[in-house]
Scaffold this active site. Sequence first.
Site, mmCIF file in Angstrom:
data_model
loop_
_atom_site.group_PDB
_atom_site.id
_atom_site.type_symbol
_atom_site.label_atom_id
_atom_site.label_comp_id
_atom_site.label_asym_id
_atom_site.label_seq_id
_atom_site.Cartn_x
_atom_site.Cartn_y
_atom_site.Cartn_z
ATOM 1 N N TYR A 128 -87.848 12.725 1.733
ATOM 2 C CA TYR A 128 -87.583 12.117 2.890
ATOM 3 C C TYR A 128 -87.038 13.116 4.207
ATOM 4 O O TYR A 128 -87.842 13.041 5.077
ATOM 5 C CB TYR A 128 -86.487 10.984 2.626
ATOM 6 C CG TYR A 128 -86.123 9.992 3.541
ATOM 7 C CD1 TYR A 128 -86.974 8.933 3.900
ATOM 8 C CD2 TYR A 128 -85.005 10.257 4.550
ATOM 9 C CE1 TYR A 128 -86.708 7.851 4.987
ATOM 10 C CE2 TYR A 128 -84.795 9.330 5.722
ATOM 11 C CZ TYR A 128 -85.538 8.343 5.789
ATOM 12 O OH TYR A 128 -85.499 7.419 6.860
ATOM 13 N N GLY A 157 -86.609 -4.699 9.025
ATOM 14 C CA GLY A 157 -85.724 -3.759 9.647
ATOM 15 C C GLY A 157 -85.850 -3.394 11.088
ATOM 16 O O GLY A 157 -86.096 -4.234 12.082
ATOM 17 N N LYS A 165 -89.467 13.711 7.561
ATOM 18 C CA LYS A 165 -88.832 13.381 8.585
ATOM 19 C C LYS A 165 -88.701 14.708 9.557
ATOM 20 O O LYS A 165 -88.628 14.501 10.679
ATOM 21 C CB LYS A 165 -87.607 12.660 8.532
ATOM 22 C CG LYS A 165 -87.660 11.380 7.850
ATOM 23 C CD LYS A 165 -88.392 10.291 8.606
ATOM 24 C CE LYS A 165 -88.468 9.070 7.992
ATOM 25 N NZ LYS A 165 -89.414 8.023 8.685
#
Length: 419
Positions: A147, A13, A151
Site C-alpha cells: 500500500y 467511501g 501510493k
Amino acid sequence: MQKIVLITGASRGIGRATAIKFLKEGYKVYGTYNESEQKIDELIKQYGQNMIKIGPYNFKKIEDIYKLIEDIAGIEFDTLVLNAGTFSENDDFANFDLNTFNEVMNCNFYSQLIITTKLQSYIKNGGNIVLMSSNDAYSGAYGSMSYSISKSAVVSLMKCLCVNYGRRNIRVNAISPGAINTDMNTPEQEFEAPLWTPIKRIAEPFEVANVIFFLSNSESSFINGENITIDGGYRNVSVLLKEEIESSRKIVGYDWLNPKIKSLQKGDKVYCFDTTPDYGWIHYKEEEDYLKEHLNALDRDVEITRIIMTSKEKKESIINNDLVKKTLEQSSKAKFIGVILESDVKKYNRADYPQIGKGFEIIEHKDGTHELFVDSFSNEKEVGYVIDNEMMIDSLKEVFENIYQNIEKKKIKVYGNKQ
C-alpha cells in the site's frame, strides 16, 4: 455543454462522496464499481441519467483495467478522478508475498498508470486529472508495504503526467488523505489517529471530495503537479517531539484535578483563569465536583484567586449561569473572584492576552508549598495540561499579576465579584 467525469471506485467511501459532489455540480458521472453495485444503483435512482455505472471491474487484475479502457473508449472526459484502491494487512516485511503485493500494485498504481496513458486521446484539452495517493506514502510501512509503495509510486506518476500533459493545458494533481471515515478504516485509524492529529478527529469523505472538486475546476487553475495532503495536520506531528514535551506536560482530566485540589492545605495557592469556552460552565458532574473541592479548599485556608473571562456577548449568560452564580456566592473566602471582559484584557493587557487561555491550561508547581495554575478548560472530560516547567510557570504568574493589577486599578471592570 455538460461536463463529464470518470470516477473509479465510485460506489463507496471517498469515491462515492466525490461522485455525489460532481453530480450536485451538474456533471455527468461515469462511476466504476467492483462488488457494490447496489450503492451505484442508489446514486442512479437519486440522480438519474447523470449517473452512469460501469463495471464490475476488479482492478487487482490487469485485464479488468484494460476492459475499462475498451468500454469507455470514445467518450471525451473533462476530468479523471482515479480513486479505486485496495489494502492488504497481511503484506508485511515478515510475511512478504509477491502475489499479494502485485494485486495491490495493480489496483492502486497500475490502474492509474494505464488509465491515464491509454485514455490520453479522450481527455479534453484544458481538462484535469486527480490521482489518489495517501499520507502512508510518506513513511516506511511495518505492515501493508504494498500500500505505501503503491501510493508513493502514484506521487511520482503524477509528476510525470504533469510534465507530459502540460502542453495540452491538462492539469494533473494528486491527493494524499490521512485517516478518513470509510469502510477501509482500520481500528488504529479510527481510534488512534485522533490522538495524534492536531484537530483531534478523522475526516469525513465529503471533506476529501471537496478538495478533489476544487482541483478539477477553474478555481485551482494554476495548481499543477501538486500532491495535496488531507490529514488534519497529522503529518506534522513528531512522536519524538510530542513525547519530549509530554515529559513536562501531559493532558489530564477532572480525575487528576479534583484529587489534586483536595490535597492542597493552608499556605498553598490556587490561581484560576477561566476563559469560558462555549462548552464550559455547564452542568456535568465533573464540574460540580470541581466546585465542591474548590469550596472545600477555601475552608482549609487555601488561598484562591479566580478570574472568569468572557466576551461582552456572553457576559450576562455567564454571570447568570447557575454554576457561576454558585461559585460567586460561596467563594467569599477567596482572595478574589469575579467576571471580567475579554475586550478589557485585550485593551489593558495587550502583551499578556496572547498567553492566556487556549494554551497552557493546567500548571502545577511545587517548592515546599504548592501553587496550582488553572488556565482554561478543554472539554467536559479533559481539563487541560499539567506542566512542570519553572520558566513557564513564572511567565504565567507574571501575566496573572499584570491583569490583577489592572483590576485593582479599576481599569478592568469586575462583574459579580467577591473580594
